[in-house]
Design an enzyme around this catalytic site. Structure first.
Site, PDB file in Angstrom:
ATOM      1  N   CYS A  84       0.820  -1.219   0.000  1.00 10.39           N
ATOM      2  CA  CYS A  84       0.000   0.000   0.000  1.00 10.39           C
ATOM      3  C   CYS A  84       0.849   1.263   0.000  1.00 10.39           C
ATOM      4  O   CYS A  84       0.319   2.367  -0.135  1.00 10.39           O
ATOM      5  CB  CYS A  84      -0.933   0.006   1.205  1.00 10.39           C
ATOM      6  N   HIS A 334      -9.168   3.689  -1.246  1.00  2.27           N
ATOM      7  CA  HIS A 334      -7.785   3.214  -1.169  1.00  2.27           C
ATOM      8  C   HIS A 334      -7.433   2.321  -2.354  1.00  2.27           C
ATOM      9  O   HIS A 334      -7.317   1.110  -2.212  1.00  2.27           O
ATOM     10  CB  HIS A 334      -7.591   2.477   0.160  1.00  2.27           C
TER      11      HIS A 334
END
Ligand SMILES: [Zn+2]
Lengths: 388, 120
Positions: A84, A334
């Site tokens: 991420c 996200h």
């Protein structure tokens, strides 16, 4: 050494776009950034691109050159993968390349395609950011790993699901009016507490959604900005990166993220600032507890104190340290590989005064972005400052 | 097949669990050539303590496809002294607490073999 200027930024809408390829998403964000910058694509000397699960999501590796092509750039292009924190890592490399004089104009960004997979497939794809042999095979999911951190935090410091819900409520409120955000609606503490459990003590509203999207920015040297008379008043003045053991069980403590501490220490020293100088922050709230760990890890709060920051109004948009004015990962969305540079884009917009929440921080001059990979085995921190 | 990891699981399954210990007393799990805590390369297989205590646990409601039939289930990190392990707890969610004592075993078959914890 020259601190790179952020000449332009671009974002797609973050949300569910299951039929759009990542090349299509990145083209939109990248062209928006080039147009915002007023930079000729022929001047771009490299593309630094973040992506995590391209092989699984769309059977596409080697995405760097594909993305350069998608924005009409004929220059070397490399994909960075740090889960991420992929585009945070890409950003750091781009900043360093401008600083050391290797390039005057770079495009940095990221993209992720996620909603074309079903929830179980996405859960599996995200899980590979953890240790396959010892964590994933033991049934640990990505939310499950953060749930272990949350449970350990509660056990060590106290705190409750209500405290976490206040963080979700804050970030949802911040996303209202963000045209790029996946969820542009407010929620209540009760909504969060009543939502189905994902991994105790984390419920659905403690978790960021599954998101498609792309982000991009154009970084230029000071001299290039001056020569071309660019309106680029925000500079990246600090960069830092930290690392930690991959598996949670190999770390000293489950409720601390030393990789973020190391990244922040390095970035703050690099910029010559301290936590007290920071006007606004975008932190990696993939789960509500992650925002707490990020703020404590970077030194904004003592251990055990970050949990109540949202409830106490310290990190709300009119508080002393507004956090995640974009809506954060929680409400903005996200798209894993796009997240780090999306934080840069939001902060640039806040510091330029053209953000939907700019009125709340009209005198902001220093912004900090914190981007975390996996359970924070990777972390990057960047400092942005308005230049005189 | 995963050399090192498979042998580790075989040993845990037969009650002869071990961990890798460096000269400075740090514990880690195989396969490894260096201690991840200090870089020491002199690692020896040392008997895993028979009981550990649960450091943290979660009840996973949204599993990966491999565990679709098991959810909700409990996954925990348990402290075995010099080393910690991650595994599923073979108990109902409401019967698990931080601080509970567990022993390590192995569940699943073939590719899905992994550490499990049995309450003591
Ligand atoms: Zn050692």
């Amino acid at each position: 050494m020259t601190d790179p200027r952020v000449a332009g930024v671009g974002l797609t809408h973050f949300g569910s776009h299951p039929a759009r390829t990542s090349r299509d998403l990145f083209a939109e964000a990248g062209l928006a950034a080039l147009d915002d910058a007023g930079v000729d694509p022929a001047d771009v000397e490299g593309v630094f691109y973040g992506n995590f699960m391209g092989e699984i999501a769309e059977h596409q590796g080697h995405q760097g050159p594909l993305m350069a092509e998608a924005i009409g750039v004929d220059a070397p292009a490399t994909r960075y993968e740090s889960a991420c924190a992929s585009s945070g890592a890409a950003l750091r490399q781009a900043v360093q390349n401008v600083r050391n004089g290797e390039a005057d104009v770079l495009v940095v960004g990221g993209a992720e395609r996620m909603t074309n997979l079903d929830t179980a497939e996405t859960t599996e794809a995200l899980a590979i950011a953890a240790d396959d042999l010892y964590e994933v095979r033991a049934g640990l999911t990505f939310p499950g790993a953060y749930a272990l951190m949350a449970a350990a935090y509660f056990d060590e410091h106290g705190g409750s699901r209500e405290d976490l819900a206040e963080i979700a409520v804050k970030n949802h409120a911040n996303a209202v009016g963000n045209e790029h955000a996946q969820f542009q609606r407010e929620i209540t503490v009760e909504d969060a507490l009543d939502a189905p459990m994902v991994a105790n003590p984390l419920g659905l509203y403690d978790a960021c959604p599954i998101t498609d999207g792309a982000s991009a920015a154009v970084l230029v040297s000071e001299s290039y900005a001056a020569e071309h008379d660019l309106d680029a008043g925000v500079a990246v003045t600090g960069t830092g990166q930290g690392g930690d053991k991959m598996a949670l069980h190999d770390r000293e403590a489950l409720a601390r993220t030393p990789a973020a501490s190391d990244a922040a220490d390095e970035a703050f020293a690099d910029a010559g600032i301290s936590t007290g100088d920071v006007d606004v922050a975008e932190v990696h709230d993939c789960f509500t507890i992650a925002e707490v760990l990020a703020l404590e890890g970077m030194g904004f709060f003592d251990e055990g104190e970050g949990i109540s920051a949202a409830a106490d109004g310290v990190t709300t948009r009119d508080g002393d340290l507004p956090v995640n004015l974009s809506g954060g990962l929680k409400a903005k969305g996200h798209p894993v590989g796009a997240t780090g540079v999306s934080q840069l884009a939001e902060l640039t917009s806040i510091l330029r005064g053209d953000h939907h929440n700019s009125e709340h921080v009209s005198d902001a001059r220093v912004g900090v972005a914190h981007n975390a990979g996996g359970t924070v085995a990777s972390a990057t921190v960047h400092v942005l400052e308005v230049q005189e | 097949m995963n050399d090192g990891h498979d042998e580790f699981l075989d040993a845990v399954e037969s009650g002869d669990g071990y961990y890798l210990e460096c000269e400075n007393g740090h514990g880690s799990l195989p396969p490894r050539m260096v201690c991840p805590h200090c870089g020491d390369r002199d690692l020896t297989e040392t008997a895993l303590p028979e009981t550990g205590t649960i450091d943290s646990y979660t009840v996973v409601h949204v599993p990966t496809p491999a565990f679709a039939d098991e959810a909700p289930y409990v996954t925990a990190v348990a402290d075995f002294g010099p080393v910690r392990l991650t595994g599923r707890v073979l108990a109902d969610a409401d019967a698990v607490e931080i601080g509970d004592e567990v022993s390590a075993s192995v569940g699943g078959a073939d590719e899905s073999r992994s550490v499990v914890f049995e309450p003591r």
